[in-house]
Design an enzyme around this catalytic site. Structure first.
Site, PDB file in Angstrom:
ATOM      1  N   HIS A 144      37.397  60.111  70.109  1.00  0.00           N
ATOM      2  CA  HIS A 144      37.289  60.773  68.801  1.00  0.00           C
ATOM      3  C   HIS A 144      36.356  61.968  68.965  1.00  0.00           C
ATOM      4  O   HIS A 144      35.163  61.900  68.700  1.00  0.00           O
ATOM      5  CB  HIS A 144      36.741  59.826  67.733  1.00  0.00           C
ATOM      6  N   ASP A 151      41.881  60.859  62.615  1.00  0.00           N
ATOM      7  CA  ASP A 151      42.645  61.810  63.434  1.00  0.00           C
ATOM      8  C   ASP A 151      44.144  61.525  63.312  1.00  0.00           C
ATOM      9  O   ASP A 151      44.950  62.444  63.187  1.00  0.00           O
ATOM     10  CB  ASP A 151      42.191  61.697  64.895  1.00  0.00           C
TER      11      ASP A 151
HETATM   12  P1  NAI Z   1      25.245  60.628  56.295  1.00  0.00           P
HETATM   13  O1  NAI Z   1      24.171  61.309  57.045  1.00  0.00           O
HETATM   14  O2  NAI Z   1      25.598  61.059  54.918  1.00  0.00           O
HETATM   15  O3  NAI Z   1      24.891  59.070  56.204  1.00  0.00           O
HETATM   16  C1  NAI Z   1      24.458  58.324  57.293  1.00  0.00           C
HETATM   17  C2  NAI Z   1      23.585  57.215  56.757  1.00  0.00           C
HETATM   18  O4  NAI Z   1      23.257  56.355  57.838  1.00  0.00           O
HETATM   19  C3  NAI Z   1      22.268  57.709  56.157  1.00  0.00           C
HETATM   20  O5  NAI Z   1      22.138  57.190  54.840  1.00  0.00           O
HETATM   21  C4  NAI Z   1      21.229  57.126  57.106  1.00  0.00           C
HETATM   22  O6  NAI Z   1      20.028  56.758  56.420  1.00  0.00           O
HETATM   23  C5  NAI Z   1      21.949  55.913  57.649  1.00  0.00           C
HETATM   24  N1  NAI Z   1      21.401  55.404  58.901  1.00  0.00           N
HETATM   25  C6  NAI Z   1      20.874  56.091  59.946  1.00  0.00           C
HETATM   26  N2  NAI Z   1      20.431  55.254  60.884  1.00  0.00           N
HETATM   27  C7  NAI Z   1      20.709  54.012  60.459  1.00  0.00           C
HETATM   28  C8  NAI Z   1      20.478  52.716  60.991  1.00  0.00           C
HETATM   29  N3  NAI Z   1      19.861  52.551  62.170  1.00  0.00           N
HETATM   30  N4  NAI Z   1      20.885  51.655  60.273  1.00  0.00           N
HETATM   31  C9  NAI Z   1      21.470  51.808  59.087  1.00  0.00           C
HETATM   32  N5  NAI Z   1      21.699  53.004  58.518  1.00  0.00           N
HETATM   33  C10 NAI Z   1      21.327  54.083  59.198  1.00  0.00           C
HETATM   34  O7  NAI Z   1      26.520  60.647  57.252  1.00  0.00           O
HETATM   35  P2  NAI Z   1      28.045  60.385  56.875  1.00  0.00           P
HETATM   36  O8  NAI Z   1      28.677  61.652  56.471  1.00  0.00           O
HETATM   37  O9  NAI Z   1      28.137  59.205  55.980  1.00  0.00           O
HETATM   38  O10 NAI Z   1      28.645  60.045  58.318  1.00  0.00           O
HETATM   39  C11 NAI Z   1      28.259  58.889  59.021  1.00  0.00           C
HETATM   40  C12 NAI Z   1      28.744  58.939  60.442  1.00  0.00           C
HETATM   41  O11 NAI Z   1      30.157  58.946  60.504  1.00  0.00           O
HETATM   42  C13 NAI Z   1      28.305  60.192  61.222  1.00  0.00           C
HETATM   43  O12 NAI Z   1      27.896  59.782  62.518  1.00  0.00           O
HETATM   44  C14 NAI Z   1      29.568  60.996  61.314  1.00  0.00           C
HETATM   45  O13 NAI Z   1      29.562  61.846  62.445  1.00  0.00           O
HETATM   46  C15 NAI Z   1      30.594  59.911  61.448  1.00  0.00           C
HETATM   47  N6  NAI Z   1      31.976  60.294  61.150  1.00  0.00           N
HETATM   48  C16 NAI Z   1      32.968  59.732  61.934  1.00  0.00           C
HETATM   49  C17 NAI Z   1      34.286  60.015  61.709  1.00  0.00           C
HETATM   50  C18 NAI Z   1      35.345  59.421  62.575  1.00  0.00           C
HETATM   51  O14 NAI Z   1      36.508  59.814  62.399  1.00  0.00           O
HETATM   52  N7  NAI Z   1      35.094  58.496  63.484  1.00  0.00           N
HETATM   53  C19 NAI Z   1      34.686  60.925  60.629  1.00  0.00           C
HETATM   54  C20 NAI Z   1      33.595  61.424  59.836  1.00  0.00           C
HETATM   55  C21 NAI Z   1      32.285  61.111  60.110  1.00  0.00           C
END
Ligand code: NAI
Length: 328
Positions: free
Chosen positions: A187, A159
């Site tokens: 966030h 952000d």
């Molecule tokens: P994604 O769905 O591509 O990947 C998430 C991964 O986490 C998947 O491979 C899944 O198998 C794994 N996962 C789920 N539960 C798990 C557990 N208990 N232990 C280990 N791995 C686990 O999602 P992406 O795009 O990589 O985003 C990840 C997170 O980041 C989302 O929650 C998203 O909302 C968040 N995010 C936060 C931002 C921020 O500014 N704080 C910005 C963009 C995304």
């Protein structure tokens, strides 16, 4: 040479993981003189995909990468962790209420907090990226009573970087000319990007903009809803920019902020600026020698006060919900 630093990344097979791991292994997370050992955590179904990424990491022949281990067990993944990047989370599915989302994420961040408590190195630093990041960080922290509370942080750096880019574009300057921006609060769409203390080329940025309507109707909503804008355009949520922000957050925490500037981090409140103690809220911080400090003494105008209070209210509501659910 220095002993390798253990970096644990959860959600390693996800899209942020794919954008993040190569940059960590190349030395961008900690610096070019620090070798790293990656410890990847995934759910069992995604371990194979994480193994595939590990093959590619190997093929990069990064001189600073001294090893990769892959786990589907949090206790093992966090054993000896120095830097924990908690990226994996449970996304909101259709029709899911906020309480359900918080509960589902409690099932992830509670055991991960316990694992950090059990196995982390004394100097552990934790960054929660997985949403809802602030409250997920609070849950993990609550289950790691032996780890100093301030080691649990949540990511608002994306952000912050988005706000810097938008402000620079508005003023027709480079992002390097922008200093002292602040993201306050959660966030989420309630976050408050504050330019009233920001500087552009040494002058006050709000005065340089001189356009309250732009601030209220364009800048703030565009920064707050940028995630949705990316999804709309890309057909997938921000990944490379999120990974970049995670790199920035940890790099600055470890290596210090530049003189005359600050960054935004979601950190446990000490009560500063009327933010209730204990909730994990975004503040302006400077960092030095691996520690961060809130920038104190900023004058908060009435407009900013209202925006900060609204986002903080959302955070206290989230905290109350996870308390009721017995997650903290
Ligand atoms: P994604 O769905 O591509 O990947 C998430 C991964 O986490 C998947 O491979 C899944 O198998 C794994 N996962 C789920 N539960 C798990 C557990 N208990 N232990 C280990 N791995 C686990 O999602 P992406 O795009 O990589 O985003 C990840 C997170 O980041 C989302 O929650 C998203 O909302 C968040 N995010 C936060 C931002 C921020 O500014 N704080 C910005 C963009 C995304």
């Amino acid at each position: 040479t220095q002993a390798p630093v253990n970096v644990t990344v959860t959600g390693a097979a996800g899209q942020i993981g794919y954008a993040l791991l190569f940059r960590i292994a190349s030395g961008q997370l900690l610096g070019q003189d620090t070798p790293v050992r990656l410890r990847l955590l995934e759910i069992p179904q995604a371990v194979k995909a994480a193994e595939g990424t590990a093959l590619e990491l190997e093929d990069c022949a990064f001189p600073l990468l001294s090893g990769i281990d892959i786990f589907d067990d949090a206790k093992k993944a966090f054993d000896g962790v120095n830097v924990g990047l908690l990226v994996g989370a449970r996304p909101r599915s259709k029709g899911m209420e906020r309480g359900d989302l918080l509960e589902a994420n409690g099932g992830i961040f509670k055991p991960q907090g316990e694992a950090i408590n059990a196995g982390a190195a004394d100097d552990v630093k934790v960054l929660v990226v997985g949403n809802p990041a602030n409250t997920n960080a609070l849950i993990a922290q609550a289950h790691a009573p032996d780890v100093p509370k301030e080691r649990f942080t949540a990511m608002t750096r994306l952000d912050h970087n988005r706000a810097a880019a938008q402000l620079a574009a508005k003023l027709g300057v480079g992002v390097a000319d922008i200093r002292k921006l602040t993201i306050w609060g959660n966030h989420s769409a309630t976050q408050y990007p504050d330019i009233f203390h920001a500087e552009v080329g040494g002058k006050n940025a709000a005065e340089a903009v001189g356009d309250q309507k732009w601030l209220e109707d364009e800048f703030i909503p565009r920064v707050a809803k940028r995630g949705a804008e990316i999804i709309e355009a890309r057909g997938a949520s921000s990944a490379a920019s999120a990974a970049n922000a995670a790199i920035d957050h940890v790099y600055d925490w470890v290596n210090g902020t530049a003189e005359g500037d600050w960054v935004s981090m979601g950190i446990p409140s000490d009560g500063s600026y009327g933010v209730p103690e204990g909730i994990i809220s975004s503040f302006p911080v400077t960092t030095k020698n691996g520690k961060y400090e809130i920038v104190e003494g900023l004058e908060i105008n009435e407009f900013s006060r209202g925006k900060i209070d609204a986002s903080v209210q959302e955070l206290t509501d989230e905290r109350d919900t996870v308390k009721q659910l017995g997650l903290i």
